[in-house]
Design a protein around this motif. Structure first.
Motif, PDB file in Angstrom:
ATOM      1  N   GLY A  58      -3.846 -10.024   2.278  1.00  0.00           N
ATOM      2  CA  GLY A  58      -3.668  -8.524   2.116  1.00  0.00           C
ATOM      3  C   GLY A  58      -4.682  -7.745   2.796  1.00  0.00           C
ATOM      4  O   GLY A  58      -4.709  -6.657   3.506  1.00  0.00           O
ATOM      5  N   ILE A  59      -6.083  -8.129   2.595  1.00  0.00           N
ATOM      6  CA  ILE A  59      -7.265  -7.466   3.314  1.00  0.00           C
ATOM      7  C   ILE A  59      -7.064  -7.516   4.777  1.00  0.00           C
ATOM      8  O   ILE A  59      -7.452  -6.616   5.431  1.00  0.00           O
ATOM      9  N   SER A  60      -6.796  -8.619   5.176  1.00  0.00           N
ATOM     10  CA  SER A  60      -6.696  -9.180   6.628  1.00  0.00           C
ATOM     11  C   SER A  60      -5.489  -8.390   7.355  1.00  0.00           C
ATOM     12  O   SER A  60      -5.920  -7.895   8.426  1.00  0.00           O
ATOM     13  N   ILE A  61      -4.461  -8.382   6.642  1.00  0.00           N
ATOM     14  CA  ILE A  61      -3.219  -7.375   7.280  1.00  0.00           C
ATOM     15  C   ILE A  61      -3.696  -6.042   7.316  1.00  0.00           C
ATOM     16  O   ILE A  61      -3.574  -5.388   8.385  1.00  0.00           O
ATOM     17  N   TYR A  62      -4.451  -5.670   6.317  1.00  0.00           N
ATOM     18  CA  TYR A  62      -4.966  -4.038   6.441  1.00  0.00           C
ATOM     19  C   TYR A  62      -5.957  -3.821   7.649  1.00  0.00           C
ATOM     20  O   TYR A  62      -5.721  -2.869   8.469  1.00  0.00           O
ATOM     21  N   LEU A  63      -6.749  -4.718   7.504  1.00  0.00           N
ATOM     22  CA  LEU A  63      -7.883  -4.615   8.671  1.00  0.00           C
ATOM     23  C   LEU A  63      -7.287  -4.738  10.049  1.00  0.00           C
ATOM     24  O   LEU A  63      -7.725  -3.905  10.883  1.00  0.00           O
ATOM     25  N   SER A 118      -4.118  -4.251  10.900  1.00  0.00           N
ATOM     26  CA  SER A 118      -3.336  -3.092  11.287  1.00  0.00           C
ATOM     27  C   SER A 118      -4.134  -2.209  11.836  1.00  0.00           C
ATOM     28  O   SER A 118      -3.862  -1.320  12.748  1.00  0.00           O
ATOM     29  N   LEU A 119      -5.257  -1.968  11.055  1.00  0.00           N
ATOM     30  CA  LEU A 119      -6.375  -0.573  11.488  1.00  0.00           C
ATOM     31  C   LEU A 119      -6.703  -0.977  12.813  1.00  0.00           C
ATOM     32  O   LEU A 119      -6.753   0.061  13.644  1.00  0.00           O
ATOM     33  N   TRP A 141      -3.854  -0.325  15.457  1.00  0.00           N
ATOM     34  CA  TRP A 141      -3.647   1.022  15.585  1.00  0.00           C
ATOM     35  C   TRP A 141      -4.767   1.972  16.234  1.00  0.00           C
ATOM     36  O   TRP A 141      -4.330   2.437  17.150  1.00  0.00           O
ATOM     37  N   ALA A 151      -1.656  -9.866  12.385  1.00  0.00           N
ATOM     38  CA  ALA A 151      -1.142  -8.971  11.294  1.00  0.00           C
ATOM     39  C   ALA A 151       0.378  -9.568  10.761  1.00  0.00           C
ATOM     40  O   ALA A 151       0.496  -9.475   9.686  1.00  0.00           O
TER      41      ALA A 151
END
Length: 174
Positions: free
Chosen positions: A106-111, A113-114, A117, A155
């Motif tokens: 979850g943390i890896s997906i967020y980072l 994706s950021l 982007w 991600a």
């Protein structure tokens, strides 16, 4: 009628579209590695044998290194080839490992994706303003694109793995 020789499903992260995307990026990463090796070899030979260093050799190596790493990461994630440390596995048990897998992905997906982007935004700026390297004037926007592509696919692979982990639930046989 079922085929007994069919491979068992390896989860969403190994679905056909993801496999093809990861293979394409792995091929591009392999090409980047070949370019990196050739550029480094030629740079060393030119510098030390002919006393004529390649102009902008470091720029080439830096940019190709970005492509190499970012395009190889989704493949390593898909095959789960990253280094893991299982020091606490016995202490936290199956439920702890399950929660750790969820939290880490979850943390890896967020980072990631950021990162994808923000890199995409930087790509647009670099293309608009014509950002290029100092020595050779190599445009930077394609490398921002490769970075964004690698982070986005990484991600995606992690998101599919997260779905697989959630679907499988707590596994006691790890």
């Amino acid at each position: 009628m079922t085929d007994e020789t069919a491979r068992p499903s390896r989860g969403l992260a190994h679905s056909t579209p993801v496999e093809w995307a990861v293979r394409a990026l792995t091929l591009l990463s392999s090409i980047a590695l070949a370019i990196l090796l050739i550029a480094t070899f030629a740079g060393v030979i030119m510098r030390y044998v002919f006393s004529a260093p390649i102009l902008g050799g470091n720029e080439i190596i830096e940019l190709v290194s970005v492509a190499l790493v970012m395009l190889a990461m989704p493949s390593a994630a898909q095959r789960e080839d990253h280094v893991r440390v299982d020091v606490f596995d016995n202490a936290i048990g199956a439920t702890g490992r399950f929660l750790g897998d969820i939290l880490a992905r979850g943390i890896s997906i967020y980072l990631l994706s950021l990162l994808a982007w923000r890199t995409w935004a930087k790509l647009r700026d670099a293309a608009e303003f014509g950002d290029a390297t100092n020595m050779l004037a190599i445009p930077l926007w394609p490398f921002y694109g490769l970075l964004a592509l690698g982070a986005a696919l990484y991600a995606l692979v992690l998101a599919l793995q997260l779905a697989d982990v959630l679907r499988a639930g707590v596994s006691r046989n790890e």
